[in-house]
Design a protein around this motif. Structure first.
Motif, PDB file in Angstrom:
ATOM      1  N   ARG B  74       0.810  -1.206   0.000  1.00  0.00           N
ATOM      2  CA  ARG B  74       0.000   0.000   0.000  1.00  0.00           C
ATOM      3  C   ARG B  74       0.855   1.272   0.000  1.00  0.00           C
ATOM      4  O   ARG B  74       0.477   2.295  -0.573  1.00  0.00           O
ATOM      5  CB  ARG B  74      -0.878  -0.021   1.256  1.00  0.00           C
ATOM      6  CG  ARG B  74      -1.788   1.152   1.245  1.00  0.00           C
ATOM      7  CD  ARG B  74      -2.801   1.165   2.328  1.00  0.00           C
ATOM      8  NE  ARG B  74      -3.592   2.359   2.131  1.00  0.00           N
ATOM      9  CZ  ARG B  74      -4.371   2.886   3.035  1.00  0.00           C
ATOM     10  NH1 ARG B  74      -4.502   2.298   4.192  1.00  0.00           N
ATOM     11  NH2 ARG B  74      -5.019   3.984   2.786  1.00  0.00           N
ATOM     12  N   GLU B  75       2.009   1.207   0.657  1.00  0.00           N
ATOM     13  CA  GLU B  75       2.869   2.387   0.767  1.00  0.00           C
ATOM     14  C   GLU B  75       3.460   2.818  -0.572  1.00  0.00           C
ATOM     15  O   GLU B  75       4.002   3.918  -0.691  1.00  0.00           O
ATOM     16  CB  GLU B  75       4.006   2.108   1.762  1.00  0.00           C
ATOM     17  CG  GLU B  75       3.529   1.902   3.183  1.00  0.00           C
ATOM     18  CD  GLU B  75       4.617   1.271   4.058  1.00  0.00           C
ATOM     19  OE1 GLU B  75       5.665   1.887   4.239  1.00  0.00           O
ATOM     20  OE2 GLU B  75       4.406   0.140   4.543  1.00  0.00           O
ATOM     21  N   LEU B  76       3.385   1.937  -1.564  1.00  0.00           N
ATOM     22  CA  LEU B  76       3.942   2.287  -2.871  1.00  0.00           C
ATOM     23  C   LEU B  76       3.328   3.569  -3.418  1.00  0.00           C
ATOM     24  O   LEU B  76       3.990   4.329  -4.116  1.00  0.00           O
ATOM     25  CB  LEU B  76       3.700   1.142  -3.867  1.00  0.00           C
ATOM     26  CG  LEU B  76       4.550  -0.106  -3.630  1.00  0.00           C
ATOM     27  CD1 LEU B  76       4.102  -1.236  -4.543  1.00  0.00           C
ATOM     28  CD2 LEU B  76       6.017   0.217  -3.855  1.00  0.00           C
ATOM     29  N   ALA B  77       2.070   3.793  -3.083  1.00  0.00           N
ATOM     30  CA  ALA B  77       1.389   4.980  -3.603  1.00  0.00           C
ATOM     31  C   ALA B  77       1.617   6.210  -2.727  1.00  0.00           C
ATOM     32  O   ALA B  77       1.205   7.314  -3.083  1.00  0.00           O
ATOM     33  CB  ALA B  77      -0.103   4.698  -3.727  1.00  0.00           C
ATOM     34  N   ASP B  78       2.286   6.031  -1.613  1.00  0.00           N
ATOM     35  CA  ASP B  78       2.498   7.168  -0.712  1.00  0.00           C
ATOM     36  C   ASP B  78       3.488   8.175  -1.308  1.00  0.00           C
ATOM     37  O   ASP B  78       4.481   7.785  -1.918  1.00  0.00           O
ATOM     38  CB  ASP B  78       3.044   6.690   0.639  1.00  0.00           C
ATOM     39  CG  ASP B  78       1.977   5.993   1.483  1.00  0.00           C
ATOM     40  OD1 ASP B  78       0.786   6.124   1.140  1.00  0.00           O
ATOM     41  OD2 ASP B  78       2.347   5.327   2.463  1.00  0.00           O
ATOM     42  N   ASP B  79       3.196   9.425  -1.071  1.00  0.00           N
ATOM     43  CA  ASP B  79       4.106  10.490  -1.483  1.00  0.00           C
ATOM     44  C   ASP B  79       4.720  11.070  -0.214  1.00  0.00           C
ATOM     45  O   ASP B  79       4.083  11.810   0.518  1.00  0.00           O
ATOM     46  CB  ASP B  79       3.315  11.552  -2.252  1.00  0.00           C
ATOM     47  CG  ASP B  79       4.175  12.746  -2.630  1.00  0.00           C
ATOM     48  OD1 ASP B  79       5.379  12.763  -2.280  1.00  0.00           O
ATOM     49  OD2 ASP B  79       3.636  13.671  -3.265  1.00  0.00           O
ATOM     50  N   PHE B  80       5.970  10.714   0.019  1.00  0.00           N
ATOM     51  CA  PHE B  80       6.627  11.125   1.274  1.00  0.00           C
ATOM     52  C   PHE B  80       6.649  12.651   1.436  1.00  0.00           C
ATOM     53  O   PHE B  80       6.711  13.147   2.554  1.00  0.00           O
ATOM     54  CB  PHE B  80       8.061  10.599   1.334  1.00  0.00           C
ATOM     55  CG  PHE B  80       8.175   9.106   1.567  1.00  0.00           C
ATOM     56  CD1 PHE B  80       7.058   8.297   1.707  1.00  0.00           C
ATOM     57  CD2 PHE B  80       9.432   8.506   1.664  1.00  0.00           C
ATOM     58  CE1 PHE B  80       7.172   6.929   1.928  1.00  0.00           C
ATOM     59  CE2 PHE B  80       9.559   7.140   1.886  1.00  0.00           C
ATOM     60  CZ  PHE B  80       8.423   6.356   2.016  1.00  0.00           C
ATOM     61  N   SER B  81       6.622  13.353   0.314  1.00  0.00           N
ATOM     62  CA  SER B  81       6.746  14.814   0.417  1.00  0.00           C
ATOM     63  C   SER B  81       5.502  15.440   1.048  1.00  0.00           C
ATOM     64  O   SER B  81       5.527  16.594   1.450  1.00  0.00           O
ATOM     65  CB  SER B  81       7.011  15.424  -0.957  1.00  0.00           C
ATOM     66  OG  SER B  81       5.826  15.395  -1.734  1.00  0.00           O
TER      67      SER B  81
END
Lengths: 484, 484
Positions: B74-81
Motif C-alpha cells: 500500500r505504501e507504494l502509492a504514498d508520497d513522502f513529500s
C-alpha cells in the motif's frame, strides 16, 4: 603488453598523503532548518567528517542533513536545482545523509571544496555538530616541493595558486579536475607533468600515467583515447583526440628530457612512434593534416582547428627529434617530415599578404590558436613570428583562447619567439584575473571578457580547480617570471 | 551495579544471523528517470546492495539513485513529500546516493522492507543494475524455532506472520519496530519475550534486555524509563511510563517461570521490588493509583487510564507473588497488598449498578481497557468477569483498543475468565484483519473501523512490523487456537 604496462603503472602508484583540515568552527547546536557554512580556508580534495551528538536529549530519530561542497565563494549563491548544462547534474557536489544515533559521520564520496555548506533538514530535537574535519588527500609530497623565491608578490600568489591547483589534481593519477571528470586526460597530463618537474617533482606519477595510456585500446586509425579510467578498474576511454595522442609523445619526450630515464623512454618509444605514424597517415596531397575531427585544441565554440593541429604535429615532431638525438637514435626520417611539414604549412596555411594564418583549410578563420601553434611548430620564427603573434592577439576580431590549456600554449608560443614581456603580461592578465576573482586554484575555463563562460552551458558545472590551469609555476620557475 | 548489569547485557548479546535475499529481478538497463520496483517476497530487516555497471559505454559521471523502502504494498502509492505527522520525517525510509564508477553499491542504512523502489535520477548514459541483494538480519535462529502444527489454514497464516514479525524485531535487542523507533521498549519487550518462549526461544536476548533496563537511570519517583538506547552506546530513555515499569516486573516473572533461572531472577529481584514499591508509593487514601500521568496503556486519543493502571498493578502483583512462591520466598506482604488493592478497586472503580468499570477516577469513562485490566488484575472473576467483558466489548459507545498491544491484553483477559471462543474470534478479527490487508508482519496500530489510524497523525509514519503485535503465536501455541 597491456598487462605489462598496467603492472608498471601499478608499481608507480604513489602513496596518498592525508592531512586533516580542522576549520575553526565551534560546536554547533542546530535545529531543523538551520544552516552552517564552513570555510576550509583553502581549496582541498578529500573527505568530510564530523561528530553528531545530542544536546540535552538523545537523538531518537535519524538526523537528515544536506551538504553542498563548493570550490569558490561565488558558488554559494548557486541554486543547483536550476542547473541546465549539458553534463550530468550529479557532478554538482551535493549530498543528503540520514544518520541514526550519535557518533562520527564520514561522508563516503570524495569532494573538491573550499566551502562546506550544510543544512539540517530533519532532526527530532537539537543536534550538536562538532569536530568538523576535511581529510585532504593528494599524492603531492610537501617534502618534494621544489622551493622557489619569487620577489614579485602578485607572481608569488600566482605561483602558490598554481602549485595548489596541481597538488589537488595529483591523486592516484594526474586528474583533470578533482570535482568533475576526475580522470586522466592526456592534454592535462602533459601540462601537469611539465609543471610538476618544477614543483612537486613526482616522477613516479608521470611514469604511472604514461604506462596507463600505453595500456589503452587504440582506435582503428591507431590513436590513443583522450583519457582512461583507472580508479575502480582500468577502462580505456572512448573519445579519441588526435592532438592529445600527440601530447602523449610530448609528455614522454618531456619526461625523458627531465629524467634521462632511458629505460622508460625506450620501452614507451614504440607507442610514441605509433602516434606519429598514425598522424602521418592523415596527411593530404599537400602534406598537411586536412581534418579537425577528433581534435581538441580549445573549447572555443566554432573553432577551426586544422592549422592548430598541423602546428601541434610539427611541435611534437620537433620535441621527438630532440629526444631521439638525446638517446643517440636516428632522426633522419622525422627531420625530413618536420621540414616538409613546415614548408607545407608555410605554403598553404600562412597568408603572406595578411601576415596571418588565414587559409582555406580553416575557412579563412583567424585565431590565436593557429598562430600560436604555427609558431610553436617552427613554421615562423624570429621577427616574423613575433609580428604574427602580436597582431593576432591584438586584433579584436580574432578568436582568442577560452581555456588555460590554450592560454598556456599562447604564452609558450610568445616565449618561444622572444616575446617575453608579452608572455608575462599575458600570464598576469589571465591567471592574475582569476586571482582577482578569489581563486584558491585555477579554473577550467577563463575568458576575461566572459568570466561566466562554460563549455557545458552552465557555469555551475565548471571545474574550478583544473589541472591544465596549473602552468604559471612552470613559466615562473623556468623563465624566472617575477623574479627579476 | 550499572556497569555490572551492562556487562551482563553484553555477555548476552546474540549473534546476528544474515541471510541474503536475492529477488528474482533480471539485469536492468536503466536511463535517467527509469524506475524499478523490487518485491522481496516477504518483509525483511537489513541492508540493500546491488551491482552498478555500464552498458555499452563506461559510466563517466556519478549515477544518482533515489531509493524508497516500503513495508507494505500500500505504501507504494504514498508520497513522502506530503508527510505531515508528528514524528520526525527522517524515519520514512528514503535515500539518495551518488555513485562514481562501477562496482558493488551497499547502502549504509538499515531498512525494514518488503519492497524496494529505486529511481535513476541522474546518469551520464545507460546504467546497468543487477545482483540485487537484501541481506536480512535477525538474532532469531531458525534452528531454535519451536515447531507447531496448526490445522486451521488461516490460523496457520496468522502464526507464520506473528513469527515473522517477532523475527524481524529481534536484533541486538527486542526492538519495537525495525523501521521506526528501532529501540527497546519495556512494553514491547514483555510481549516479545512472552511470544518468544513459544517460538524463537532466544533466552539470552531476554536476559540481555532485562539487564539493560536494570542498568537504566530511574526517575525521582524510582521508575524505570520506558525504553533505552543501546545501539551506538547505552543511553537511558527520558520517557517514564509507570505501567511499563510494572511490565518489567512481569517480564522478569515470565522469564523465571519459563526458564527457572534462579540466578538471574535473584539478581534482578531488587529491581522488580523497586518498581512495585515505587508504584505503591502512589496509592491514595482509597488504596488506589489515582493518576494516569506517565502511563501508556494504549494509543487511543483521550483514553482515561487510571482504572487500567490499577489493573496492571494488581496483575503484576499477582505474577510477582507466583514467582516469589516458585522461588520459595515470602509473599505475605505482597498478598496483603494484592487483596487490599482488589478490594479497593471493586469498591471504588467498579459500578455495581452498571456492571461496568465506570467510575469517578476515570471521569465515568467506559472502555475495554478498564475492564480487561480489572479482569486480568483479578478484581472480577468467573461469570461476573465474563459478563462485564462481553458487554463492554459489544457496546458501540465504549472505547476500544487501538493497538495490538492492548488487543493482546483484551484477548488475555477473555482467556483468563474463560471466554475462549470470544478470544479466538477477537484474534481472528484483529490479526486476521491485518492478514486480509496483505500483512507479512503485524502492524503497530490496527483499528478495524479506521485502518488508517496513526498515533502520529500520518499513516506513513506507522511501523508495519511492530513487536507488540506478534502475540497471536503465543495464544495459538499456548492455548491451541486453530489446532482443534
Amino acid at each position: 603488453m597491456k598487462e605489462k604496462f598496467l603492472l608498471k603503472a601499478d608499481h608507480n602508484l604513489p602513496p596518498i598523503l592525508r592531512t586533516e583540515i580542522r576549520p575553526d568552527v565551534s560546536r554547533q547546536v542546530m535545529k531543523k532548518g538551520d544552516r552552517l557554512l564552513i570555510d576550509l580556508g583553502n581549496h582541498y580534495v578529500g573527505y568530510f567528517s564530523f561528530k553528531l551528538w545530542w544536546d540535552d536529549v538523545y537523538l531518537d530519530a535519524p538526523v537528515r542533513i544536506t551538504f553542498r561542497f563548493l570550490e569558490t565563494e561565488r558558488e554559494l549563491a548557486d541554486d543547483f536545482s536550476t542547473y541546465s548544462g549539458t553534463l550530468c547534474r550529479s557532478w554538482l557536489q551535493d549530498e543528503t545523509v540520514n544518520v541514526l544515533g550519535p557518533g562520527e559521520v564520514r561522508l563516503s564520496r570524495r569532494y573538491a571544496a573550499r566551502f562546506v555548506e550544510l543544512t539540517v533538514d530533519e532532526t527530532p530535537r537539537n543536534a550538536v555538530l562538532s569536530d568538523f574535519c576535511f581529510t585532504a588527500e593528494t599524492s603531492a609530497d610537501p617534502a618534494s616541493l621544489i622551493p622557489c623565491e619569487i620577489r614579485d608578490a602578485r607572481v608569488a600568489v600566482i605561483d602558490r595558486v598554481s602549485v595548489n591547483t596541481l597538488k589537488n589534481c595529483m591523486q592516484r593519477v594526474f586528474e583533470d579536475g578533482p570535482k568533475r571528470d576526475r580522470r586522466l586526460w592526456i592534454g592535462d597530463l602533459r601540462l601537469e607533468a611539465l609543471t610538476g618537474y618544477y614543483t612537486w617533482n613526482n616522477l613516479a606519477l608521470v611514469r604511472r600515467c604514461l604506462y596507463l595510456f600505453a595500456a589503452a585500446d587504440r582506435n582503428a586509425a591507431g590513436f590513443l583515447p583522450g583519457y582512461v579510467f583507472e580508479d575502480k578498474m582500468f577502462v580505456s576511454g572512448y573519445w579519441f583526440l588526435r592532438d592529445y595522442s600527440l601530447m602523449y609523445v610530448c609528455t614522454l619526450c618531456d619526461y625523458y628530457a627531465h629524467t634521462e630515464d632511458i629505460d622508460t623512454f625506450t620501452e614507451l618509444l614504440p607507442v610514441a612512434k605509433d602516434m606519429l605514424s598514425a598522424t602521418k597517415n592523415l596527411l593530404d596531397e599537400n602534406g598537411l593534416l586536412p581534418e579537425q575531427r577528433e581534435t581538441f585544441v580549445d573549447w572555443c565554440p566554432g573553432l577551426e582547428k586544422r592549422t592548430a593541429f598541423n602546428g601541434i604535429y610539427l611541435y611534437t615532431l620537433d620535441l621527438f627529434i630532440a629526444a631521439l638525438k638525446k638517446a643517440g637514435l636516428d632522426t633522419e626520417d622525422y627531420e625530413t617530415q618536420l621540414a616538409a611539414g613546415r614548408a607545407a604549412a608555410r605554403k598553404h596555411l600562412y597568408n603572406e599578404e595578411l601576415h596571418a594564418f588565414v587559409n582555406a583549410y580553416d575557412k579563412e578563420h583567424y585565431s590565436v590558436h593557429s598562430a600560436a601553434w604555427m609558431v610553436l611548430g617552427g613554421v615562423l620564427t624570429g621577427e616574423e613570428a613575433r609580428d604574427v603573434l602580436r597582431r593576432v592577439m591584438a586584433d579584436p576580431d580574432s578568436v582568442k583562447p577560452f581555456t588555460p590549456y590554450m592560454h598556456h600554449y599562447a604564452v609558450d608560443a610568445m616565449l618561444s619567439c622572444g616575446l617575453r614581456k608579452e608572455a608575462e603580461d599575458y600570464m598576469m592578465k589571465i591567471w592574475g584575473g582569476m586571482i582577482d576573482r578569489g581563486a584558491d586554484t585555477f579554473f577550467e575555463a577563463y575568458v576575461p571578457e566572459d568570466p561566466d563562460f562554460s563549455p557545458y552551458n552552465d557555469r555551475m558545472m565548471n571545474s574550478m580547480c583544473h589541472a591544465w590551469s596549473c602552468t604559471p609555476s612552470y613559466f615562473i620557475r623556468k623563465y624566472g617570471f617575477g623574479q627579476n
